[in-house]
Design an enzyme around this catalytic site. Structure first.
Site, short mmCIF file in Angstrom:
data_model
loop_
_atom_site.label_atom_id
_atom_site.label_comp_id
_atom_site.label_asym_id
_atom_site.label_seq_id
_atom_site.Cartn_x
_atom_site.Cartn_y
_atom_site.Cartn_z
N LYS A 241 0.59 -1.16 -0.15
CA LYS A 241 0.27 0.03 0.07
C LYS A 241 0.63 1.36 0.17
CE LYS A 241 -4.01 -2.12 0.11
NZ LYS A 241 -5.17 -1.93 0.74
N LYS B 172 -3.88 -10.87 -6.79
CA LYS B 172 -4.74 -11.43 -5.96
C LYS B 172 -6.33 -10.41 -6.68
CE LYS B 172 -6.27 -8.73 -1.90
NZ LYS B 172 -6.17 -8.33 -0.90
N LYS C 178 -10.77 -4.71 -4.76
CA LYS C 178 -11.40 -3.92 -5.14
C LYS C 178 -11.48 -2.85 -5.56
CE LYS C 178 -13.76 -4.05 -0.38
NZ LYS C 178 -11.98 -3.79 0.72
#
Ligand code: ATP
Ligand code: LTN
Length: 336
Positions: free
Chosen positions: A120, A202, A205
């Site tokens: 992130k 992966k 969203k």
């Protein structure tokens, strides 16, 4: 003499999901579906973790909508507020309180090693905030407050769960038994659904490419179109084999939603092309998600009911979690 029998304690589940956007098929198969299946066997606590979500900058209006729609979607997936405690993290103040305490029992080095933090940080280089760094100690607080035995999550959360156990073990060894050590629960199939556009990553969203994920609420045509566009290989053979990441991902999705084994799937598509296979996967997924879409629309039409549910959930969660927090305060030496 009368014997007083302690009522048997049902084992406890805790899990959470971030309201960071449109929930995906990965969130459903890796988490929400498992939550619904496990709720009767356990004393279950399921939470929309809005405090975790602000570690990434959120637009307030969109965020407000995502929190409510995330909550409605959780119910639409079959999580029943009468049988499970369903709430919104920021409504229950004990989470922030215990998180602060646990920050003081978590090492800088441990948090620096978290792969989600590294990923992130790379994705949002202009906002590597302290909350993003301390994300795992808030997650540990979520889990430990309820003395959870089991935490159903996708495999991407395994590292965070192991850190939770390390923090709990450390605290227990200093102050005596305080926290239950939680185990992770990873579904046998569906624990890591991959992106449809890059099957080595992966499904997420927050992916900028909407074709990379299937949203739980996508309509049938959209779902089928996204599967038709899924990246595969040029071999044109529906078999599960190392190196065929795209096909392996589609086969595992098809297997979870139809209950068919890989062998059965290979037989079904023997001699057929990828076009037929992708269409079949798209149709099966759309059909599988249909009742959720319908339930979701119903819940979103009844905001008063949603409000009643999350208020009741927060009340119960506060009561239970306060017991653990009081115990922690006492052990540390805080004055009442
Ligand atoms: P973001 O993209 O914002 O990082 P996310 O899609 O990873 O979010 P989270 O809210 O972080 O979603 O995760 C909620 C739950 O869904 C977790 O238990 C996580 O392990 C699970 N999950 C998320 N993505 C997948 C996936 N692709 N396959 C299986 N499980 C997943
Ligand atoms: N970090 C989790 C969300 C989460 C969670 C939790 C999961 C926050 N608190 C407690 C299980 C238990 C994620 O899915 N990214």
């Amino acid at each position: 003499m009368e014997t007083t029998q302690k009522p048997e304690r049902k084992p406890v589940i805790f899990s959470g999901i971030q309201p960071t956007g449109i929930m995906t098929l990965g969130n459903y198969l890796g988490a929400l579906k498992q939550w619904a299946m496990l709720q009767d066997e356990y004393d279950s606590y399921y939470c929309i973790v809005d405090m975790h979500a602000i570690t990434i900058r959120q637009d307030p209006a969109a965020f407000r909508k995502n929190i409510l729609s995330g909550y409605a979607l959780m119910l639409a997936c079959g999580i029943d507020p009468q049988r499970s405690t369903t709430f919104i993290q920021s409504h229950v103040k004990t989470h922030a309180e215990l998180a602060w305490i646990l920050n003081c029992y978590t090492q800088f080095g441990e948090l620096s090693r978290m792969t989600q933090f590294k990923d992130k940080s790379q994705k949002h280089p202009d906002n590597i905030n302290v909350g993003l760094f301390a994300y795992p100690s808030l997650m540990a607080a979520d889990i430990l407050l309820y003395q959870a035995d089991l935490v159903p999550v996708g495999v991407d959360q395994k590292q965070h769960l192991e850190l939770t156990r390390d923090i709990a073990t450390r605290f227990n060894s200093v102050y005596g038994n305080t926290f239950t050590l939680p185990d992770g629960y990873y579904p046998k199939a569906g624990a890591k659904i991959m992106s449809l556009q890059d099957p080595t990553k992966k499904m997420s969203k927050s992916d900028e490419n909407v074709n990379a994920f299937v949203a739980i609420l996508d309509d049938q045509d959209t779902i089928i179109r996204k599967f038709k566009r899924a990246v595969t290989d040029s071999e044109a053979q529906v078999v599960y084999r190392e190196g065929k990441d795209g096909i392996n991902n589609l086969m595992s999705i098809y297997s979870v939603v139809t209950g068919k084994t890989y062998e059965e799937i290979e037989k079904e598509f023997d001699g057929k092309g990828y076009g037929d296979f992708k269409l079949a996967v798209g149709e099966a997924v759309a059909e599988h998600l249909r009742p959720i879409r319908e339930n979701y629309a119903r819940y979103m039409n009844d905001k008063a009911y949603l409000e009643e549910c999350y208020h009741k959930g927060a009340e119960k969660a506060l009561k239970v979690s306060q017991r653990t927090l009081d115990k922690v305060h006492k052990k540390i030496g805080f004055i009442r």
